[in-house]
Design a protein around this motif. Structure first.
Motif, short mmCIF file in Angstrom:
data_model
loop_
_atom_site.label_atom_id
_atom_site.label_comp_id
_atom_site.label_asym_id
_atom_site.label_seq_id
_atom_site.Cartn_x
_atom_site.Cartn_y
_atom_site.Cartn_z
N MET A 101 -12.78 -6.68 4.62
CA MET A 101 -12.06 -6.76 3.34
C MET A 101 -11.42 -5.41 3.03
SD MET A 101 -13.52 -7.93 -0.37
CE MET A 101 -12.44 -8.03 -1.79
N GLY A 102 -10.11 -5.42 2.75
CA GLY A 102 -9.37 -4.18 2.52
C GLY A 102 -9.29 -3.81 1.06
N LEU A 103 -8.96 -2.54 0.82
CA LEU A 103 -8.82 -2.03 -0.54
C LEU A 103 -7.72 -2.75 -1.32
CD1 LEU A 103 -9.00 1.89 -0.38
CD2 LEU A 103 -10.60 0.34 -1.51
N LEU A 104 -6.71 -3.25 -0.61
CA LEU A 104 -5.55 -3.83 -1.27
C LEU A 104 -5.39 -5.31 -1.00
CD1 LEU A 104 -3.00 -0.92 -0.59
CD2 LEU A 104 -4.36 -1.33 -2.66
N ASP A 105 -6.48 -5.98 -0.65
CA ASP A 105 -6.42 -7.42 -0.40
C ASP A 105 -5.80 -8.16 -1.58
OD1 ASP A 105 -7.43 -7.44 2.12
OD2 ASP A 105 -9.45 -8.07 1.58
N GLY A 106 -4.82 -8.99 -1.29
CA GLY A 106 -4.21 -9.83 -2.33
C GLY A 106 -3.16 -9.12 -3.16
N LYS A 107 -2.91 -7.85 -2.92
CA LYS A 107 -1.93 -7.12 -3.72
C LYS A 107 -0.57 -7.10 -3.04
CE LYS A 107 -5.25 -4.12 -6.09
NZ LYS A 107 -5.11 -4.83 -7.38
N THR A 108 0.47 -6.97 -3.86
CA THR A 108 1.84 -6.86 -3.37
C THR A 108 2.38 -5.50 -3.78
OG1 THR A 108 2.18 -9.25 -3.57
CG2 THR A 108 4.14 -7.87 -3.41
N ILE A 109 2.86 -4.76 -2.79
CA ILE A 109 3.26 -3.37 -3.00
C ILE A 109 4.70 -3.17 -2.55
CG2 ILE A 109 2.73 -0.95 -2.45
CD1 ILE A 109 0.42 -2.38 -3.84
N LEU A 110 5.49 -2.49 -3.37
CA LEU A 110 6.83 -2.06 -2.99
C LEU A 110 6.79 -0.57 -2.66
CD1 LEU A 110 9.97 -2.19 -2.78
CD2 LEU A 110 10.03 -1.81 -5.26
N VAL A 111 7.21 -0.23 -1.45
CA VAL A 111 7.32 1.18 -1.06
C VAL A 111 8.81 1.52 -1.01
CG1 VAL A 111 6.73 2.95 0.63
CG2 VAL A 111 5.20 1.00 0.30
N ALA A 112 9.27 2.26 -1.99
CA ALA A 112 10.69 2.57 -2.12
C ALA A 112 10.99 3.90 -1.45
CB ALA A 112 11.08 2.63 -3.60
N ALA B 54 3.20 2.33 3.88
CA ALA B 54 3.40 0.89 4.10
C ALA B 54 2.45 0.37 5.18
CB ALA B 54 4.86 0.63 4.49
N ARG B 55 2.28 1.14 6.23
CA ARG B 55 1.39 0.72 7.32
C ARG B 55 -0.06 0.64 6.84
NH1 ARG B 55 -1.73 3.65 10.26
NH2 ARG B 55 -0.63 5.61 9.84
N VAL B 56 -0.54 1.69 6.17
CA VAL B 56 -1.92 1.70 5.70
C VAL B 56 -2.13 0.59 4.67
CG1 VAL B 56 -3.68 3.03 4.45
CG2 VAL B 56 -2.30 4.13 6.22
N ALA B 57 -1.16 0.37 3.81
CA ALA B 57 -1.28 -0.70 2.80
C ALA B 57 -1.42 -2.05 3.46
CB ALA B 57 -0.07 -0.68 1.87
N GLN B 58 -0.63 -2.31 4.51
CA GLN B 58 -0.78 -3.56 5.24
C GLN B 58 -2.15 -3.66 5.90
OE1 GLN B 58 2.52 -3.95 7.97
NE2 GLN B 58 3.77 -5.01 6.45
N GLU B 59 -2.60 -2.57 6.49
CA GLU B 59 -3.91 -2.57 7.13
C GLU B 59 -5.02 -2.83 6.12
OE1 GLU B 59 -2.73 0.63 10.68
OE2 GLU B 59 -3.91 1.27 8.94
N GLN B 60 -4.77 -2.49 4.86
CA GLN B 60 -5.76 -2.70 3.80
C GLN B 60 -5.55 -4.02 3.06
OE1 GLN B 60 -8.54 -0.89 3.15
NE2 GLN B 60 -7.98 0.22 5.01
N GLY B 61 -4.70 -4.89 3.61
CA GLY B 61 -4.59 -6.25 3.11
C GLY B 61 -3.43 -6.55 2.20
N ALA B 62 -2.54 -5.58 1.96
CA ALA B 62 -1.44 -5.80 1.02
C ALA B 62 -0.26 -6.50 1.68
CB ALA B 62 -0.97 -4.46 0.44
N THR B 63 0.48 -7.25 0.86
CA THR B 63 1.83 -7.69 1.22
C THR B 63 2.77 -6.57 0.81
OG1 THR B 63 1.30 -10.02 0.86
CG2 THR B 63 3.63 -9.39 0.75
#
Length: 259
Positions: free
Chosen positions: A1-12, A25-34
């Protein structure tokens, strides 16, 4: 289970795969984010190509944070990719620019206002512009995280970009004040010098970079963006629910050392 599971993140502001934005962006995906990423102009094609190097597909949005039309259409762009009811749980502001010919590299005195104004708009004012544009779809508890370079001192060669970063740091505090009522957190990460595309554009960057390893108690690897990316993702997560208006240093401890 990642820190950002189920979250949606915009990296501008993702251009190269050596950038802090790409690492985030890579780490966020690895932690479960869209994750969605953005860029504009001639760099947009590069961003679309390097998006393929992320662990999972990421929509690429066209976003110039100085263009009112782009900002006005940002929510629609997000929903075109993610659905009519899409929301954002986090936004990363990885955006800065100063003309190296006029406002960096020892050109502080005499810099033309037009170029100074551009540096301030792109690097500082745009944090507010971006936050305002996405505010209608930010969820309660959402995090906004920007990237700075310690603006409490004057650095060699950094010149008007240092002033712009001071503006960014102040802007983040005022945004934290005004968005806190919506449960939105606004924080910054102050990274040590990293060999990114932006750093290469700074004449005299090596003068800053050269002293870092010797003075940082944890040492410093100027080619490793992951510690900074991890700090950004931690601030986007639910593990900092009562932290806003803060600047987290990811610099090996350099900022805390005296002479």
């Amino acid at each position: 289970m990642g820190l950002l599971d189920g979250k949606t993140i915009l990296v501008a502001g993702v251009t190269m795969d050596t950038s802090i934005g790409f690492a985030t962006a890579r780490v966020a995906q690895e932690q479960g984010a869209t994750v969605l990423i953005s860029n504009f102009g001639r760099a947009l094609g590069i961003t679309r190509r390097i998006a393929g190097r992320l662990p999972a597909p990421a929509p690429v949005l066209e976003l110039d944070v100085t263009d009112p039309a782009h900002l006005a259409g940002l929510v629609e762009q997000v929903r075109e990719h993610l659905g009519a009811d899409a929301t954002l749980d986090g936004v990363v502001h990885s955006i800065a620019f100063g003309n190296p010919e006029t406002v960096l590299g020892g050109k502080f005195v005499g810099a033309p206002w037009e170029d100074v104004a551009q540096a301030v708009q792109v690097s500082a004012y745009s944090l507010m512009s971006l936050a305002h544009a996405v505010r209608p779809i930010l969820t309660p508890g959402a995090g906004i995280v920007g990237l700075t370079f310690d603006a409490t001192v004057a650095w060699p060669a950094y010149d008007w970009m240092g002033v712009a970063k001071a503006g960014l740091e102040s802007c983040a505090r005022y945004l934290a004040r005004d968005l806190g009522g919506d449960g939105i957190r606004v924080n910054l990460v102050s990274a040590g010098p990293l060999k990114t595309l932006a750093a290469k554009a700074i004449p005299g960057f090596d003068e800053i970079d050269g002293v870092w390893k010797d003075r940082a108690p944890l040492g410093w690897d100027n080619t490793d963006q992951e510690p900074t990316a991890k700090a950004v993702c931690a601030l986007l997560s639910d593990f900092f629910p009562a932290t806003t208006g803060e600047i987290i240093h990811v610099d090996g401890g350099y900022h805390a050392m005296g002479a």
